[in-house]
Structure formats: C-alpha cells, structure tokens
Motif scaffolding. Structure first.
Motif, PDB file in Angstrom:
ATOM      1  N   ARG A   6      -8.781 -25.524 -16.029  1.00 33.44           N
ATOM      2  CA  ARG A   6      -8.353 -26.622 -15.602  1.00 33.44           C
ATOM      3  C   ARG A   6      -8.429 -26.754 -14.151  1.00 33.44           C
ATOM      4  O   ARG A   6      -8.955 -27.886 -13.649  1.00 33.44           O
ATOM      5  CB  ARG A   6      -6.889 -26.745 -16.061  1.00 33.44           C
ATOM      6  CG  ARG A   6      -6.102 -28.074 -15.944  1.00 33.44           C
ATOM      7  CD  ARG A   6      -6.997 -29.235 -16.884  1.00 33.44           C
ATOM      8  NE  ARG A   6      -6.411 -30.639 -16.809  1.00 33.44           N
ATOM      9  CZ  ARG A   6      -7.010 -31.639 -17.305  1.00 33.44           C
ATOM     10  NH1 ARG A   6      -8.084 -31.578 -17.663  1.00 33.44           N
ATOM     11  NH2 ARG A   6      -6.256 -32.743 -17.244  1.00 33.44           N
ATOM     12  N   LEU A   7      -8.021 -25.761 -13.364  1.00 32.50           N
ATOM     13  CA  LEU A   7      -8.035 -25.938 -11.773  1.00 32.50           C
ATOM     14  C   LEU A   7      -9.592 -26.005 -11.316  1.00 32.50           C
ATOM     15  O   LEU A   7      -9.939 -26.856 -10.657  1.00 32.50           O
ATOM     16  CB  LEU A   7      -7.510 -24.675 -11.318  1.00 32.50           C
ATOM     17  CG  LEU A   7      -5.936 -24.523 -11.594  1.00 32.50           C
ATOM     18  CD1 LEU A   7      -5.524 -23.264 -10.965  1.00 32.50           C
ATOM     19  CD2 LEU A   7      -5.145 -25.614 -10.441  1.00 32.50           C
ATOM     20  N   LYS A   8     -10.454 -25.362 -12.273  1.00 36.19           N
ATOM     21  CA  LYS A   8     -11.766 -25.314 -11.714  1.00 36.19           C
ATOM     22  C   LYS A   8     -12.343 -26.767 -11.882  1.00 36.19           C
ATOM     23  O   LYS A   8     -13.016 -27.178 -11.262  1.00 36.19           O
ATOM     24  CB  LYS A   8     -12.509 -24.376 -12.491  1.00 36.19           C
ATOM     25  CG  LYS A   8     -14.070 -24.286 -12.139  1.00 36.19           C
ATOM     26  CD  LYS A   8     -14.826 -23.275 -13.202  1.00 36.19           C
ATOM     27  CE  LYS A   8     -16.281 -23.330 -12.880  1.00 36.19           C
ATOM     28  NZ  LYS A   8     -17.041 -22.432 -13.921  1.00 36.19           N
ATOM     29  N   LEU A  32     -16.590 -16.914  -0.694  1.00 39.83           N
ATOM     30  CA  LEU A  32     -16.297 -16.837  -2.407  1.00 39.83           C
ATOM     31  C   LEU A  32     -16.756 -18.190  -2.860  1.00 39.83           C
ATOM     32  O   LEU A  32     -16.633 -19.193  -2.406  1.00 39.83           O
ATOM     33  CB  LEU A  32     -14.933 -16.706  -2.366  1.00 39.83           C
ATOM     34  CG  LEU A  32     -14.325 -15.307  -1.544  1.00 39.83           C
ATOM     35  CD1 LEU A  32     -12.744 -15.394  -1.683  1.00 39.83           C
ATOM     36  CD2 LEU A  32     -14.811 -14.238  -2.148  1.00 39.83           C
ATOM     37  N   THR A  33     -17.201 -17.943  -4.181  1.00 38.85           N
ATOM     38  CA  THR A  33     -17.512 -19.184  -4.773  1.00 38.85           C
ATOM     39  C   THR A  33     -16.379 -19.877  -5.273  1.00 38.85           C
ATOM     40  O   THR A  33     -14.964 -19.467  -4.874  1.00 38.85           O
ATOM     41  CB  THR A  33     -18.311 -18.760  -6.004  1.00 38.85           C
ATOM     42  OG1 THR A  33     -17.306 -17.989  -6.955  1.00 38.85           O
ATOM     43  CG2 THR A  33     -19.333 -18.054  -5.670  1.00 38.85           C
ATOM     44  N   LEU A  39      -9.284 -18.274  -8.336  1.00 37.04           N
ATOM     45  CA  LEU A  39      -8.475 -17.106  -8.619  1.00 37.04           C
ATOM     46  C   LEU A  39      -7.713 -16.552  -7.545  1.00 37.04           C
ATOM     47  O   LEU A  39      -6.598 -15.682  -8.041  1.00 37.04           O
ATOM     48  CB  LEU A  39      -9.558 -15.903  -9.163  1.00 37.04           C
ATOM     49  CG  LEU A  39     -10.208 -16.225 -10.676  1.00 37.04           C
ATOM     50  CD1 LEU A  39     -11.331 -15.168 -10.929  1.00 37.04           C
ATOM     51  CD2 LEU A  39      -9.243 -16.034 -11.549  1.00 37.04           C
ATOM     52  N   VAL A  40      -8.281 -16.648  -6.365  1.00 37.52           N
ATOM     53  CA  VAL A  40      -7.526 -16.198  -5.323  1.00 37.52           C
ATOM     54  C   VAL A  40      -6.232 -16.799  -5.019  1.00 37.52           C
ATOM     55  O   VAL A  40      -4.988 -16.310  -4.911  1.00 37.52           O
ATOM     56  CB  VAL A  40      -8.243 -16.375  -3.791  1.00 37.52           C
ATOM     57  CG1 VAL A  40      -7.227 -16.067  -2.904  1.00 37.52           C
ATOM     58  CG2 VAL A  40      -9.285 -15.143  -3.886  1.00 37.52           C
ATOM     59  N   THR A  41      -6.103 -18.140  -5.277  1.00 38.30           N
ATOM     60  CA  THR A  41      -4.873 -19.051  -5.147  1.00 38.30           C
ATOM     61  C   THR A  41      -3.947 -18.778  -6.385  1.00 38.30           C
ATOM     62  O   THR A  41      -2.710 -18.649  -6.082  1.00 38.30           O
ATOM     63  CB  THR A  41      -5.533 -20.643  -5.412  1.00 38.30           C
ATOM     64  OG1 THR A  41      -6.325 -20.787  -4.251  1.00 38.30           O
ATOM     65  CG2 THR A  41      -3.953 -21.379  -5.092  1.00 38.30           C
ATOM     66  N   LEU A  42      -4.541 -18.487  -7.579  1.00 41.93           N
ATOM     67  CA  LEU A  42      -3.687 -18.082  -8.575  1.00 41.93           C
ATOM     68  C   LEU A  42      -2.855 -16.914  -8.412  1.00 41.93           C
ATOM     69  O   LEU A  42      -1.828 -16.468  -8.772  1.00 41.93           O
ATOM     70  CB  LEU A  42      -4.292 -18.142  -9.897  1.00 41.93           C
ATOM     71  CG  LEU A  42      -4.877 -19.444 -10.463  1.00 41.93           C
ATOM     72  CD1 LEU A  42      -5.706 -19.280 -11.826  1.00 41.93           C
ATOM     73  CD2 LEU A  42      -3.478 -20.392 -10.996  1.00 41.93           C
TER      74      LEU A  42
END
Length: 265
Positions: A6-8, A32-33, A39-42
């Motif tokens: 959902r974030l993506k 980073l892609t 993923l870093v934020t999560l």
C-alpha cells in the motif's frame, strides 16, 4: 506485506504525478530504490533503532537514512490518501446510534535543557507528550487524534481539542474525563468511590461492564504500540510528533478494512 504494497502504491502515484515537473528530475539518484526506502521507513517505525543500525544494514550513511524517513513521511502526508476520518466524522455521526471510546497514549521524549517546563510531568518524572485517541467501538476504526503536553489533564486536552460528538453517539470514557456530560450528554464514566463510603454492588457491576466495553480502546492502543516509535522514548523533533502518529493510525485503519474484506470472502 500489505503495509509495504500500500505504501509503495501511494508513493509511486505521488512520484509519477511529480515527474511532470522538470525540477523533480534534478539531483543525484538515491542509492536505494523506492521499495527499499519504504522498507527502511517501516523498519524505523517498527524497531525505532538509531540511524547507526539502519545505515549498517542498508550500506548508506546515517544522514541518508534520516532524509529518506523524513521524505517518505512528508510524501505520504502530501498524497492526501493517507489519513483518518477526522473530527468532522464525529460531528456528522455514523447514520445510526453507535458508541465511541476516548483514550490517551503517552510518550516520553528526550528534551533539551531550556524552555521545557510545560512538558515535564511530576508524576512520571520525565518529559512527556500526550495523544488523545477517539475510535469507533464497533468497527475499531481510529476516527481522530489530538496532541498536547504530557502534564495536560485528559479532560483539559479534550476541551482544547474541540471534539464534538453527534447527539445520538454514545461516548465511553475512563475516570480521567469528569464533567464530560456538560459537553456531551450521552457520555458514560465509571462511578467514583465516595469518601468514607463504598460503592454499591450495582455501581461495581456498572464499572465492570463499562470497563469491558472500553477494552476496545486499550486494544487499539496496543496495536499502535507495536511500533516502537510510539512506545519507547521519542527522539525526533517534537513538532513532527503528529506525522508518525497519523501515518501509523492510517496504516492501522487500512489493515483493519483489509482484514474485514478477507473475512467476508
């Protein structure tokens, strides 16, 4: 995995809309892609470890991790799709008689030395930030959030927030909201033990039944505290405290709706 997808999706839509402007194409590409940045934020929200651990895992500098997290949070807010219903939903009502629960969440934070007196709690012996959570008791959906300093009384924060319930909505509170019936008649508070006397059996049964109804708000608080950024000492800027709170509340609402859809299949 639903959080990541959902974030993506929202970030991709935002980036595609921004690519029409040439100024978004300037600058060096990120190491980073987009998927890795999400993923870093999560991971940052979930574990809330210092940037040193994040940069070690992803092979970039700590300042890059900081910029990524800040950029992802700001971009998600700007999409306009990453939010909660808000106070207007409470005022309009839900179309039928329903109950809402009020609760609060407290975060300690590392404060500088000067001008922090109003955030210092004598009971907790540290500096605190307080978040008021209003939910729908039936659907467990988070309706709105309000913020204040830690020493602020729960009822004082409620009055400052200017939250207005629909007349047909039942509001369930704990003992931290005395006098709320003056603002909303359909409110329920636990009975307080009188001085030099005891509660009757009927009053004890009433308090027990109210606590059983209000357990939903405690379960919602627990779901939010799964993210360490809301359960451990808050280290970021105080003025950005509402960003992760609103984003994680929107994530919780999305997962709740997704779970209900799966159950209906």
């Amino acid at each position: 995995m639903s959080r990541f997808k959902r974030l993506k999706e929202w970030l991709t839509l935002q980036n595609n809309s921004g690519n029409e402007n040439p100024q978004y194409k300037r600058g060096r590409r990120s190491a980073l892609t987009l998927e890795e940045q999400v993923l870093v934020t999560l991971e940052y929200w979930r574990e809330y470890r210092i940037y040193f651990h994040r940069k070690t895992n992803w092979g970039v500098s700590g300042s890059t991790i900081c910029r990524i997290v800040t950029n992802i949070e700001s971009t998600l807010i700007k999409t306009g799709k990453f939010g909660i219903p808000g106070e207007k939903a409470l005022f309009i009502g839900f179309g039928r008689q329903q109950s809402c629960g009020n609760g609060y969440h407290r975060n300690s934070y590392r404060a500088p030395k000067n001008k922090q007196k109003k955030y210092y709690s004598l009971n907790k012996k540290n500096h605190n930030l307080k978040m008021q959570v209003v939910i729908n008791q039936e659907s467990k959906q988070i309706i709105c959030l309000n913020f204040g300093p830690g020493p602020c009384h729960d009822f004082s924060l409620f009055k400052k927030s200017n939250v207005h319930f629909h007349p047909s909505t039942d509001s369930l509170q704990d003992s931290g909201y005395p006098g709320i019936k003056d603002y909303h008649f359909n409110s329920s508070n636990p009975k307080k033990k009188p001085k030099n006397a005891n509660l009757s059996l009927l009053e004890k049964d009433y308090n027990r039944a109210l606590a059983q109804e209000r357990i939903v708000i405690e379960q919602v608080n627990r779901s939010l505290k799964v993210f360490k950024i809301l359960s451990s000492r808050y280290r970021n800027r105080r003025r950005r405290y509402g960003f992760p709170c609103n984003l994680l509340s929107a994530l919780y609402n999305y997962e709740l709706a997704l779970r209900s859809k799966i159950q209906k299949l």
